[in-house]
Design a protein around this motif. Structure first.
Motif, mmCIF file in Angstrom:
data_model
loop_
_atom_site.group_PDB
_atom_site.id
_atom_site.type_symbol
_atom_site.label_atom_id
_atom_site.label_comp_id
_atom_site.label_asym_id
_atom_site.label_seq_id
_atom_site.Cartn_x
_atom_site.Cartn_y
_atom_site.Cartn_z
ATOM 1 N N ASN A 1 0.422 10.938 -64.939
ATOM 2 C CA ASN A 1 -0.047 9.299 -64.981
ATOM 3 C C ASN A 1 -0.981 8.441 -66.513
ATOM 4 O O ASN A 1 -1.628 7.850 -66.305
ATOM 5 C CB ASN A 1 -0.447 8.692 -63.787
ATOM 6 N N TYR B 1 1.917 1.966 -65.687
ATOM 7 C CA TYR B 1 0.481 1.733 -64.837
ATOM 8 C C TYR B 1 1.913 2.139 -62.728
ATOM 9 O O TYR B 1 2.995 2.192 -62.754
ATOM 10 C CB TYR B 1 0.885 0.388 -64.377
ATOM 11 N N THR B 2 0.547 2.574 -62.302
ATOM 12 C CA THR B 2 0.132 3.198 -61.357
ATOM 13 C C THR B 2 0.657 1.687 -60.345
ATOM 14 O O THR B 2 -0.326 1.080 -60.681
ATOM 15 C CB THR B 2 -0.463 4.591 -60.949
ATOM 16 N N GLN B 3 0.748 1.993 -58.691
ATOM 17 C CA GLN B 3 0.855 0.802 -58.206
ATOM 18 C C GLN B 3 -0.999 0.184 -57.997
ATOM 19 O O GLN B 3 -1.366 -1.081 -58.313
ATOM 20 C CB GLN B 3 1.063 1.150 -57.073
ATOM 21 N N LYS B 4 -1.676 1.623 -57.968
ATOM 22 C CA LYS B 4 -3.128 1.279 -58.253
ATOM 23 C C LYS B 4 -3.303 0.245 -58.791
ATOM 24 O O LYS B 4 -4.517 -0.461 -59.021
ATOM 25 C CB LYS B 4 -4.108 2.551 -57.275
ATOM 26 N N GLU B 5 -3.140 0.752 -59.921
ATOM 27 C CA GLU B 5 -3.369 0.425 -61.613
ATOM 28 C C GLU B 5 -3.107 -1.083 -61.652
ATOM 29 O O GLU B 5 -3.446 -2.005 -62.305
ATOM 30 C CB GLU B 5 -3.249 1.113 -62.738
ATOM 31 N N ASN C 1 8.917 -0.583 -60.847
ATOM 32 C CA ASN C 1 8.699 0.122 -60.763
ATOM 33 C C ASN C 1 9.583 1.570 -60.833
ATOM 34 O O ASN C 1 10.682 1.151 -61.350
ATOM 35 C CB ASN C 1 7.933 0.184 -59.495
ATOM 36 N N SER D 1 9.742 8.319 -63.120
ATOM 37 C CA SER D 1 9.339 9.428 -62.047
ATOM 38 C C SER D 1 9.498 10.437 -63.205
ATOM 39 O O SER D 1 10.808 10.964 -63.533
ATOM 40 C CB SER D 1 9.192 9.484 -60.781
ATOM 41 N N GLU E 1 5.675 10.519 -57.861
ATOM 42 C CA GLU E 1 4.811 9.492 -58.066
ATOM 43 C C GLU E 1 5.569 8.881 -59.314
ATOM 44 O O GLU E 1 7.009 9.053 -59.401
ATOM 45 C CB GLU E 1 3.380 9.673 -59.195
ATOM 46 N N ARG E 2 5.132 7.175 -58.959
ATOM 47 C CA ARG E 2 6.180 7.040 -59.567
ATOM 48 C C ARG E 2 5.630 5.838 -60.470
ATOM 49 O O ARG E 2 4.288 5.055 -59.791
ATOM 50 C CB ARG E 2 7.118 5.794 -58.713
ATOM 51 N N VAL E 3 5.844 5.187 -61.599
ATOM 52 C CA VAL E 3 4.942 4.103 -62.425
ATOM 53 C C VAL E 3 5.944 3.493 -63.278
ATOM 54 O O VAL E 3 7.667 3.429 -63.248
ATOM 55 C CB VAL E 3 4.220 4.552 -63.991
#
Length: 529
Positions: free
Chosen positions: A235, A239-243, A275, A278, A283-285
């Motif tokens: 990451n 951008y991650t989902q959280k970010e 989104n 990977s 993980e996905r960004v």
């Protein structure tokens, strides 16, 4: 695209929001302007504190590689004030190092020639540090610069190289393979001195889109740690989902208000559109470019694709009749290598970001798929236009959608013939069955249907299977034979056998194309179950 009135109405309710750094890759400018910055300095801290010094990472274009380089540059220049409020602010001893920053996207190697452009850049860096260079060959000059900067500052040197592969990939896109070889040798001479001067180097980072095979470019850089598939740094870019939800919360709320949707509904659509990238199948960004453009425009659009048309790639796919890109399997060795003389299509699709890792099997092989709706829709549009040579193929795809929806195969046949009508006769006559099959498949995918091509069964490989509502269609295509023969083959091979457990109507569809009339000669549709 948004209407003018809709945009004006939105301006009336738009509050003061933090600036979005659309198109900005300079960390200092982003911080001084007060733009949103997604804090990646914890990863950078881990990187520069890891004990290693030589790193490489590849990611597709528009993924934040240049901003990463710029951020690291400001850290090593000791500009602590720019990092207030960020993770790294109180984690390191701030000191200034001499920095050699080479950005190949900004070098005029087309105008000057690659060697001259690099040499001039090294001279500029030397002049900025008030150092005189006397060496004339590229490798020797680079080594001289590193050593003299080290001696002058009594500090190890930081070397940051961005888009290292651009001089090669740019000429490959115009089929200049010979020039690509020349550029590769120039780059090898430049990078070849790094290992021999490692005692003078504090930190080295190389970024790019592709990863050349070790025998072609990295043979002299075998001390590099490749972060591309390194889970701890997955990451670092994107951008991650959280970010996304944390740093852009207000922008998302306002985009939801603008579109008259709930925040949860909008987030679900953003995820579907942008989104999915990977490098570890877990993980996905998001691609930062697309997210920033969406939050600015507040309308869903193919931003990433519009920033660069993959003409070279689409042409390669067309030449190989390679149209079914999803669910592609590839080994780790293949996905990790880029060979000028033997370009692997799957490798190219992955490294350039058109496909991403969806799964990883027990043997370490990867299953590739489209990362998201933005990429899939755009790629399908480019492919069907290239295969059919019909710029209005999207209109025909919508008609196909209506034909399947209403189970109207007379309309289906008419629409296919409209799709084929613009194909030049010489192309039509020269192609084989797979060519027509590819156009039908792409049109159905573009129409939004769940369709699989070249599906393997125990008794052979059927051409296509389409599932819609309570119906399944099994397609078999023929060229200059007969639709009856296509239906007969479906029965002989029992292509429907693996569908016995589906509680759906199953239809067998035989399609015969005529190379003489440039049309669908006949379609037969029979219900099997």
């Amino acid at each position: 695209m948004i209407s003018e009135q809709k945009f004006l109405n939105y301006l009336k309710i738009m509050p003061n929001l933090p600036l979005l750094p659309v198109g900005e890759q300079d960390f200092e400018k982003i911080r001084k302007r007060g733009c949103v910055y997604v804090d990646k300095t914890e990863f950078i801290f881990q990187l520069i504190s890891s004990g290693g010094s030589f790193f490489f990472i590849s990611r597709p274009r528009r993924f934040g590689k240049s901003l990463l380089i710029s951020t690291i540059k400001e850290i090593f220049l000791g500009k602590k004030n720019l990092f207030e409020g960020l993770f790294i602010y109180d984690k390191i001893e701030w000191q200034s190092y001499p920095v050699v920053h080479l950005d190949f996207s900004s070098l005029d190697f087309r105008g000057k020639g690659l060697e001259k452009a690099i040499s001039d850049k090294l001279d500029d860096i030397a002049q900025n540090y008030q150092v005189s260079l006397i060496e004339t060959t590229l490798g020797s000059k680079f080594a001289e610069l590193i050593q003299k900067l080290h001696n002058q500052a009594n500090q190890a040197v930081v070397i940051l190289i961005d888009e290292y592969d651009k001089p090669v990939t740019d000429v490959l896109e115009t089929y200049q393979n010979e020039q690509a070889h020349i550029h590769r040798e120039v780059l090898r001479a430049l990078y070849g001195i790094i290992k021999g001067n490692s005692q003078y180097i504090r930190f080295f980072l190389l970024t790019g889109i592709t990863r050349f095979t070790k025998i072609s470019l990295f043979s002299d850089l075998n001390n590099l740690t490749d972060l591309t598939f390194y889970s701890d740094f997955h990451n670092l870019l994107g951008y991650t989902q959280k970010e996304l939800e944390f740093y852009f919360e207000k922008h998302i709320q306002n985009a939801a208000k603008y579109q008259n949707k709930s925040t949860d509904q909008l987030l679900a659509e953003i995820k579907e559109w942008y989104n999915g990238y990977s490098w570890n199948a877990r993980e996905r960004v998001y691609n930062p470019f697309s997210i920033l453009r969406f939050l600015t425009q507040k309308e869903f659009y193919n931003f990433w694709f519009e920033s660069g048309t993959p003409k070279f790639l689409v042409q390669k796919l067309k030449e190989k009749l390679y149209f079914n890109l999803s669910q592609t399997s590839i080994s780790l060795d293949s996905i990790n290598a880029f060979d000028i003389d033997n370009l692997n299509t799957e490798t190219l699709l992955f490294q350039t970001g058109y496909l991403t890792i969806s799964e990883k099997d027990e043997f370490g092989n990867f299953l590739l798929n489209y990362p998201n709706k933005e990429v899939e829709q755009s790629m399908l549009q480019y492919l069907i236009t290239a295969f059919s040579e019909n710029p209005h193929s999207d209109v025909n795809a919508k008609k196909l959608a209506r034909a399947i929806h209403n189970h109207e195969f007379e309309l289906f046949e008419q629409t296919l013939n409209q799709l084929f009508a613009d194909i030049p006769a010489e192309i039509f006559l020269a192609k084989k069955e797979a060519y027509y099959h590819s156009i039908v498949f792409l049109a159905l995918k573009l129409a939004g249907y769940f369709v699989k091509a070249e599906v393997r069964t125990s008794k052979g490989r059927l051409d296509a299977v389409l599932s819609y509502q309570n119906r399944i269609y099994i397609f078999e295509f023929k060229l200059d034979e007969s639709a009856e023969k296509a239906i007969e083959q479906i029965h002989q091979k029992k292509y429907y056998q693996h569908l016995d457990n589906y509680a759906k109507q199953i239809f067998l569809v035989g399609v015969n194309f005529s190379s003489q009339s440039k049309e669908v000669e006949k379609i037969i549709v029979k219900e099997w179950k």
